[in-house]
Motif scaffolding. Structure first.
Motif, PDB file in Angstrom:
ATOM      1  N   MET A 200       0.817  -1.209   0.000  1.00 13.20           N
ATOM      2  CA  MET A 200       0.000   0.000   0.000  1.00 13.20           C
ATOM      3  C   MET A 200       0.854   1.263   0.000  1.00 13.20           C
ATOM      4  N   LEU A 367      -5.816   0.395   5.218  1.00 16.27           N
ATOM      5  CA  LEU A 367      -5.526  -0.419   4.039  1.00 16.27           C
ATOM      6  C   LEU A 367      -4.949  -1.787   4.375  1.00 16.27           C
ATOM      7  N   ARG A 371      -8.401  -3.668   1.716  1.00 17.99           N
ATOM      8  CA  ARG A 371      -8.487  -2.713   0.601  1.00 17.99           C
ATOM      9  C   ARG A 371      -9.960  -2.495   0.238  1.00 17.99           C
ATOM     10  N   TYR A 421      -5.425  -0.343  -4.949  1.00 13.80           N
ATOM     11  CA  TYR A 421      -6.367  -1.419  -5.256  1.00 13.80           C
ATOM     12  C   TYR A 421      -6.247  -1.860  -6.714  1.00 13.80           C
TER      13      TYR A 421
END
Length: 534
Positions: A200, A367, A371, A421
């Motif tokens: 992330m 996150l 997600r 994502y």
């Protein structure tokens, strides 16, 4: 899904990756400069039409620049005749020394050219998303980043010396294409070198630096009031990135997917050494197993059609494209709406930048857990806040503004998440195509965002209603996407369609089972099925 296991061995976020993020983040500051410089370089200061009898011009009598246009006001209101201004325009220099508007008289009958120029710049981002997404899958992330940085510097500096508005617009279009090339590929390069647990960071850390550029531009524009000097100040430092030829690594994941194994393993060795993870005999044996497995596979060339060829890939692609479109449409729609607060332009720029920081920060805490539900939750927050504004009475402007800011907070966080994502939803073989198409839909949203203003002719609440309903629909569609947190990146479309199995902690075991059969290398590698630690 072999490469995530290799990252597990050599380090998913060691010194190699940290240094890579330094190279990825530095250009983000200048990307923000180019994205928002038109707020200042294209600003419209108070102006009056000169006439032989006008005498001294008093700009303080003008409540807004629109009243300066003879076609919209009478002589007594505008300080000029109720016909086309023949004597030229006089501009206030209280806030700006010069802008493209004051230099080329982009007011009144020519005012639309200023907006057309901004649309053409956004079109450049759209073209860049399409062009550089495809080229990066063919020629590699690193090469396209280098080319895009060169285009940005050359055409950015060129724009500072543009002889007329049309040349300036063409040069800005080229800068726009380069922005997409850098944003997409720098993000993907970082993602493909980062382990599942820390992946992330590829989106969030770079967003911080983009936000920093957003803030710094306010101070730079405050100090530099001439548009040509400002354009030069944000563009000339781009030539310093020429040293990226020496320091920016290639994507080993991309090299392996394109059957360039020797180059890939050379970079992997360098990463392992830098992370103090020696390239041991165990890993060398696994390398041979990896080569044997890869050579036994049939290599297929992929295109954008593969994004919608198979059922699950098609569903995921269309949803992600919609989320890109909605996030950018609402983000810019809200930004234009908040700008109507009438604050000092430099203060407004600063506040807009500061608001984004907590929005990006909170995603760091959500996150890693999910997600999917992070995306869903922030779309719900943004959409609900925007929708609530339509029920607030017109005289409660402070309440409306507060709700709009909450909406912007939610959408900014959602926008940060969609970068992460998207990279995890698309497999390696078409990842750049997927990101490129997503970015194309995002830029389409950016082009349409200013047009939301015209919905006010239908209803004063229509723009905010749209900003509320579209994210809520996106939140519902997000339920149909897979969870990708702490999972290995899919390398092929077969991984998406479920033709390869994974163990319960999300790490594909095929590679290591092969190692176990053919050597003892897995005795020291991932025998423990626990998740990799941060």
């Amino acid at each position: 899904m072999h490469f995530d296991e290799i990252l597990h061995i050599i380090g998913g976020f060691g010194k190699f990756q940290k240094l890579l993020y330094v190279w990825i983040c530095l250009p983000q500051i200048f990307l923000a400069f180019h994205m928002f410089v038109s707020i200042f370089s294209g600003a419209v200061p108070p102006h009056l039409c000169r006439s032989e009898s006008s005498g001294s011009l008093n700009f303080s009598l003008l409540p807004s620049p629109e009243l300066s246009c003879p076609a919209r006001a009478n002589h007594s209101d505008a300080g000029g005749p109720a016909v086309r201004c023949r004597g030229g325009w006089e501009y206030s220099t209280e806030t700006y020394q010069s802008t493209i508007v004051t230099e080329w008289d982009l007011v009144c009958d020519k005012a639309s050219l200023n907006y057309v120029g901004s649309s053409i710049y956004m079109l450049g981002l759209l073209v860049g998303a399409l062009l550089f997404g495809t080229l990066a899958d063919k020629y590699g992330r690193r090469n396209i980043i280098l080319v895009s940085l060169a285009i940005q510097a050359v055409f950015g500096v060129g724009a500072a010396f543009a002889p007329n508005f049309y040349v300036y617009t063409a040069l800005r279009f080229m800068v726009g294409t380069s922005i997409s090339g850098v944003i997409m590929n720098a993000f993907v390069l970082g993602t493909e070198w980062t382990g599942p647990k820390q992946r992330m960071l590829a989106g969030i850390i770079t967003d911080y630096w983009f936000g920093l550029g957003y803030i710094l531009l306010a101070g730079l524009a405050y100090l530099v009031r001439d548009w040509r000097t400002l354009q030069l100040a944000i563009s000339a430092p781009g030539f310093l990135f020429i040293f990226y030829v020496l320091v920016l690594p290639k994507s080993a994941r991309w090299l392996l997917s394109n059957n360039r194994k020797e180059e890939a393993w050379e970079v992997i060795r360098r990463a392992a050494q830098m992370n103090r993870k020696p390239f041991t005999q165990d890993l060398e044996m696994c390398q041979q197993v990896y080569k044997a497995e890869e050579e036994s596979e049939v290599k297929t060339k992929h295109s954008m059609v593969d994004l919608v060829r198979t059922p699950r890939m098609r569903r995921q692609s269309l949803i992600v494209f919609y989320l890109w479109f909605v996030n950018i449409l609402v983000y810019y729609g809200l930004s234009l709406n908040i700008a109507a607060l009438g604050m000092n332009i430099y203060v407004t720029q600063l506040v807009f930048g500061l608001v984004e920081m907590p929005a990006r920060t909170i995603t760091l805490f959500t996150l890693n857990h999910s997600r999917k539900f992070s995306q869903l939750a922030f779309l719900l927050v943004g959409g609900s806040a925007c929708l609530l504004t339509i029920f607030v009475p017109g005289d409660r402007s402070m309440v409306k503004t507060s709700l709009a800011m909450v909406g912007k907070f939610g959408i900014t966080a959602s926008l940060s998440i969609i970068y992460v994502y998207s990279a995890e939803v698309f497999p390696t073989v078409i990842r750049q195509n997927g990101i490129g198409m997503g970015s194309m839909f995002a830029r389409l949203g950016g082009v349409l965002a200013p047009m939301m203003h015209f919905l006010r002719f239908l209803s004063p609440q229509a723009p905010m209603m749209l900003c509320g309903v579209l994210p809520l629909l996106g939140a519902a569609l997000t339920l149909l996407l897979p969870e990708t947190a702490n999972k290995p990146l899919p390398d092929s479309i077969q991984d998406i369609e479920g033709h390869r199995c994974s163990d319960e902690d999300g790490v594909n075991t095929t590679f290591f089972k092969a190692c176990l059969r053919k050597s003892d290398c897995s005795s020291n590698v991932h025998r423990d099925t626990s998740k990799p630690s941060a």
